[in-house]
Design a protein around this motif. Structure first.
Motif, mmCIF file in Angstrom:
data_model
loop_
_atom_site.group_PDB
_atom_site.id
_atom_site.type_symbol
_atom_site.label_atom_id
_atom_site.label_comp_id
_atom_site.label_asym_id
_atom_site.label_seq_id
_atom_site.Cartn_x
_atom_site.Cartn_y
_atom_site.Cartn_z
ATOM 1 N N HIS A 57 -4.415 -11.230 3.748
ATOM 2 C CA HIS A 57 -4.216 -11.421 2.319
ATOM 3 C C HIS A 57 -3.247 -12.513 1.921
ATOM 4 C CE1 HIS A 57 -5.765 -7.222 2.617
ATOM 5 N NE2 HIS A 57 -6.492 -7.638 1.592
ATOM 6 N N TRP A 79 -3.729 -3.413 -5.461
ATOM 7 C CA TRP A 79 -2.484 -4.166 -5.640
ATOM 8 C C TRP A 79 -2.790 -5.519 -6.285
ATOM 9 C CZ3 TRP A 79 -0.107 -8.735 -4.392
ATOM 10 C CH2 TRP A 79 1.287 -8.787 -4.569
ATOM 11 N N GLU A 88 -8.002 -0.703 2.711
ATOM 12 C CA GLU A 88 -8.250 -1.945 1.989
ATOM 13 C C GLU A 88 -8.387 -1.684 0.488
ATOM 14 O OE1 GLU A 88 -8.652 -5.895 1.173
ATOM 15 O OE2 GLU A 88 -7.943 -4.894 2.994
ATOM 16 N N ALA A 133 0.842 -1.189 0.000
ATOM 17 C CA ALA A 133 0.000 0.000 0.000
ATOM 18 C C ALA A 133 0.882 1.245 0.000
ATOM 19 C CB ALA A 133 -0.919 -0.001 1.224
ATOM 20 N N TRP A 167 -5.083 -2.225 -1.081
ATOM 21 C CA TRP A 167 -4.755 -3.654 -1.195
ATOM 22 C C TRP A 167 -5.501 -4.283 -2.368
ATOM 23 C CZ3 TRP A 167 -1.188 -6.531 1.432
ATOM 24 C CH2 TRP A 167 -0.564 -5.894 2.513
ATOM 25 N N ASP A 205 2.922 -0.549 5.025
ATOM 26 C CA ASP A 205 1.885 -1.554 5.281
ATOM 27 C C ASP A 205 1.421 -1.578 6.731
ATOM 28 O OD1 ASP A 205 2.172 -2.348 2.608
ATOM 29 O OD2 ASP A 205 3.852 -3.656 3.145
ATOM 30 N N ASN A 208 -4.365 -5.133 7.880
ATOM 31 C CA ASN A 208 -4.731 -5.537 6.518
ATOM 32 C C ASN A 208 -3.833 -6.643 5.993
ATOM 33 O OD1 ASN A 208 -5.212 -2.555 6.994
ATOM 34 N ND2 ASN A 208 -6.515 -2.884 5.203
ATOM 35 N N TYR A 209 -2.550 -6.564 6.300
ATOM 36 C CA TYR A 209 -1.586 -7.526 5.746
ATOM 37 C C TYR A 209 -1.990 -8.963 6.049
ATOM 38 C CZ TYR A 209 2.860 -9.780 4.673
ATOM 39 O OH TYR A 209 3.828 -10.607 4.159
#
Length: 239
Positions: A79, A47, A41, A32, A44, A69, A75-76
């Motif tokens: 994913h 991405w 988000e 991000a 992300w 990030d 968020n990481y």
């Protein structure tokens, strides 16, 4: 953020088009463009769907986190499907659970680790030049992974922030701390290659003597002296 997404898309398209034999992509963080409370988000999603879709359709991705990030929403973690063993056993708990893990491909042991979490240890600052996260958790994990894979001929690390760089971040207090604490570990563990991100440039530096912190004498030929530019080349050397 749109420019960031477009530049990444150009790179992904070029890889997907020109490198059909690539098996996986090592991605050293900054998925991000904004960190902290503003880590979104939406970025992300861009991405995965906007920037990297051409490459994701053709190869596996090997991720770790970057400073952009960081986020309280974590968020990481949502994913990627990576091993959480390091996080579960670390004395200094990392922000995200899936950022430090290893794998072997061919005769290479890849040690993927985060440089973001040294500050999570209470009382740790750049000026103290001390971090149990590095000197205990990361070091011991390196040693354990190396012992578990004696068949690996080469050892490669992947992380976000710079141990060495010819660009502007080289002189940051945090990168100075990382260099001071991680170089002895690299020497002890006989690391062959360190892949890193953070500075927005493409460089190959080394081979480096970890004691003198200089390129091994005679290892590089055709060196050209150029003007020092803090955002592009702190060393004034090319070649």
């Amino acid at each position: 953020a749109i420019e960031y997404i477009d530049e990444a898309r150009k790179c992904a398209n070029a890889v997907a088009k020109n490198e059909p034999d690539v098996k996986f992509c090592l991605f050293p963080g900054d998925f991000a463009d904004t960190g902290g409370e503003t880590n979104s988000e939406w970025q992300w999603e861009q991405w995965f769907e906007g920037s990297m879709r051409p490459a994701l359709n053709k190869m596996a991705f090997v991720p770790t986190d970057g400073n952009h990030d960081d986020s309280p929403s974590l968020n990481y973690d949502y994913h990627f499907n990576t091993d959480w063993g390091f996080a579960n056993g670390a004395s200094v708990k990392p922000q995200f659970k899936g950022i430090t893990y290893s794998f072997v491909y061919g005769d290479v042991l890849f040690l993927v680790y985060s440089l973001q979490d040294w500050w999570r240890e209470e009382g740790t600052t750049e000026s103290r030049m001390h971090s149990n996260y590095f000197t205990n958790d990361i070091r011991n994990w390196f040693i354990d992974q190396i012992a578990a894979h004696p068949e690996a001929k080469y050892r490669v690390t992947l992380s976000h922030k710079n141990i060495f760089s010819g660009a502007g971040h080289h002189t940051d207090d945090e990168c100075t701390l990382i260099r001071t604490l991680m170089l002895p570990i690299f020497k002890e563990c006989e690391i062959d290659l360190a892949i890193q991100g953070h500075d927005h440039c493409y460089e190959v530096i080394g081979p480096v003597n970890p004691d003198t912190r200089k390129v091994v004498e005679g290892a590089v030929s055709d060196v050209e002296t150029v003007a020092v530019e803090t955002s592009r080349n702190m060393t004034g050397k090319m070649g």
